[in-house]
Design a protein around this motif. Structure first.
Motif, mmCIF file in Angstrom:
data_model
loop_
_atom_site.group_PDB
_atom_site.id
_atom_site.type_symbol
_atom_site.label_atom_id
_atom_site.label_comp_id
_atom_site.label_asym_id
_atom_site.label_seq_id
_atom_site.Cartn_x
_atom_site.Cartn_y
_atom_site.Cartn_z
ATOM 1 N N ILE A 4 -16.024 -9.300 -42.409
ATOM 2 C CA ILE A 4 -14.787 -9.001 -41.672
ATOM 3 C C ILE A 4 -15.250 -8.826 -40.230
ATOM 4 O O ILE A 4 -16.040 -8.102 -39.757
ATOM 5 N N GLU A 5 -14.477 -9.720 -39.468
ATOM 6 C CA GLU A 5 -14.720 -9.624 -38.119
ATOM 7 C C GLU A 5 -14.052 -8.002 -37.621
ATOM 8 O O GLU A 5 -12.985 -7.704 -37.689
ATOM 9 N N SER A 6 -14.926 -7.299 -36.793
ATOM 10 C CA SER A 6 -14.258 -6.105 -36.226
ATOM 11 C C SER A 6 -13.914 -6.247 -34.858
ATOM 12 O O SER A 6 -14.391 -7.212 -34.232
ATOM 13 N N TRP A 7 -12.923 -5.619 -34.339
ATOM 14 C CA TRP A 7 -12.722 -5.597 -33.030
ATOM 15 C C TRP A 7 -12.116 -4.230 -32.510
ATOM 16 O O TRP A 7 -11.699 -3.254 -33.140
ATOM 17 N N ASP A 8 -11.679 -4.298 -31.131
ATOM 18 C CA ASP A 8 -11.481 -2.723 -30.571
ATOM 19 C C ASP A 8 -10.763 -3.172 -29.389
ATOM 20 O O ASP A 8 -11.119 -3.844 -28.400
ATOM 21 N N TYR A 9 -9.355 -2.672 -29.164
ATOM 22 C CA TYR A 9 -8.474 -2.515 -27.821
ATOM 23 C C TYR A 9 -8.207 -1.343 -27.656
ATOM 24 O O TYR A 9 -7.816 -0.486 -28.548
ATOM 25 N N THR A 10 -7.967 -1.191 -26.261
ATOM 26 C CA THR A 10 -7.388 -0.022 -25.970
ATOM 27 C C THR A 10 -6.522 -0.319 -24.602
ATOM 28 O O THR A 10 -6.974 -1.217 -23.898
ATOM 29 N N LEU A 11 -5.112 0.290 -24.828
ATOM 30 C CA LEU A 11 -4.132 0.080 -23.831
ATOM 31 C C LEU A 11 -4.195 1.490 -22.877
ATOM 32 O O LEU A 11 -3.745 2.472 -23.663
ATOM 33 N N TYR A 12 -4.221 1.700 -21.835
ATOM 34 C CA TYR A 12 -3.908 2.997 -21.261
ATOM 35 C C TYR A 12 -2.548 2.850 -20.640
ATOM 36 O O TYR A 12 -2.102 1.812 -20.107
ATOM 37 N N GLY A 60 0.004 14.423 -18.685
ATOM 38 C CA GLY A 60 -1.098 13.364 -17.983
ATOM 39 C C GLY A 60 -0.959 11.866 -18.845
ATOM 40 O O GLY A 60 0.102 11.559 -19.535
ATOM 41 N N PRO A 61 -1.896 11.223 -18.404
ATOM 42 C CA PRO A 61 -1.834 9.797 -18.965
ATOM 43 C C PRO A 61 -2.267 9.555 -20.398
ATOM 44 O O PRO A 61 -2.638 10.688 -20.984
ATOM 45 N N ALA A 62 -2.018 8.514 -21.075
ATOM 46 C CA ALA A 62 -2.279 8.438 -22.295
ATOM 47 C C ALA A 62 -3.110 7.117 -22.790
ATOM 48 O O ALA A 62 -2.837 6.152 -21.642
ATOM 49 N N ALA A 63 -3.509 6.945 -23.854
ATOM 50 C CA ALA A 63 -4.115 5.628 -24.349
ATOM 51 C C ALA A 63 -3.929 5.494 -25.880
ATOM 52 O O ALA A 63 -3.981 6.358 -26.472
ATOM 53 N N LEU A 64 -3.549 4.123 -26.081
ATOM 54 C CA LEU A 64 -3.351 3.851 -27.484
ATOM 55 C C LEU A 64 -4.605 2.863 -27.620
ATOM 56 O O LEU A 64 -5.207 2.038 -27.074
ATOM 57 N N ARG A 65 -5.419 3.047 -29.035
ATOM 58 C CA ARG A 65 -6.695 2.648 -29.281
ATOM 59 C C ARG A 65 -6.568 1.978 -30.753
ATOM 60 O O ARG A 65 -6.058 2.720 -31.430
ATOM 61 N N VAL A 66 -6.599 0.764 -30.806
ATOM 62 C CA VAL A 66 -6.318 0.263 -32.036
ATOM 63 C C VAL A 66 -8.015 -0.580 -32.396
ATOM 64 O O VAL A 66 -8.416 -1.468 -31.702
ATOM 65 N N ARG A 67 -8.417 -0.460 -33.515
ATOM 66 C CA ARG A 67 -9.598 -1.408 -33.812
ATOM 67 C C ARG A 67 -9.542 -1.765 -35.400
ATOM 68 O O ARG A 67 -8.957 -0.867 -36.166
ATOM 69 N N ASP A 80 -4.538 11.679 -25.671
ATOM 70 C CA ASP A 80 -3.791 12.510 -24.426
ATOM 71 C C ASP A 80 -4.440 13.349 -23.680
ATOM 72 O O ASP A 80 -5.505 13.947 -24.156
ATOM 73 N N SER A 81 -4.080 13.981 -22.603
ATOM 74 C CA SER A 81 -4.842 14.813 -21.755
ATOM 75 C C SER A 81 -4.774 16.225 -22.079
ATOM 76 O O SER A 81 -5.388 17.313 -21.375
ATOM 77 N N ASP A 82 -4.380 16.586 -23.374
ATOM 78 C CA ASP A 82 -4.218 18.088 -23.854
ATOM 79 C C ASP A 82 -5.027 18.191 -24.799
ATOM 80 O O ASP A 82 -5.082 17.610 -25.929
#
Length: 136
Positions: A4-12, A60-67, A80-82
């Motif tokens: 299975i191919e692994s991958w990783d994306y992050t959206l800030y 503060g800012p946030a990020a979504l990560r999916v992998r 998140d920043s907390d």
């Protein structure tokens, strides 16, 4: 059995409730292009809950990560920043008709596993709240 191919994306994203829609649509596109559309509806719901909590309850800012792991699991996390831990999820039957307080209850009900961990991004302390979906 093929590997299975692994991958990783992050959206800030900025601290803006419109970021929830951007994250949902981006996540669906990623899952579609990566061939795991079978979990897209559930993943979209869970990502929206995680990102919504991140932008509603912090400044503060946030990020979504999916992998996708080599084992086939789809991992979704919102940073998140907390650094404080999230409130414990309430059982869905206790939430009632109100959408308030249902986020982590949905995550707990729909994901294989979920949790949180302290971490840092953008030079700030914060936390990841994450969940896993079996997609293999």
């Amino acid at each position: 059995m093929p590997e299975i191919e692994s991958w990783d994306y992050t959206l800030y994203v900025p601290n803006d409730l419109r970021a929830v829609t951007v994250c949902r649509r981006t996540l669906r596109l990623i899952l579609t292009l990566q061939g795991v559309i079978g979990v897209a509806d559930t993943a979209e719901l869970l990502a929206a809950e995680l990102v919504s909590n991140a932008v509603r309850h912090t400044k503060g800012p946030a990020a979504l990560r999916v992998r996708r792991t080599p084992e086939g699991t789809v991992w979704i996390g919102a940073w998140d920043s907390d650094p404080a831990p999230p409130d414990p999820p309430r059982p869905l039957e206790q939430v009632g008709e109100s959408e308030e307080g249902r986020g982590l209850g949905l995550v707990r009900a729909c994901a294989e596993y979920w949790g949180w961990r302290p971490t840092a991004r953008f030079g700030d302390r914060g936390k990841y709240v994450w969940c896993e979906l079996a997609a293999a």
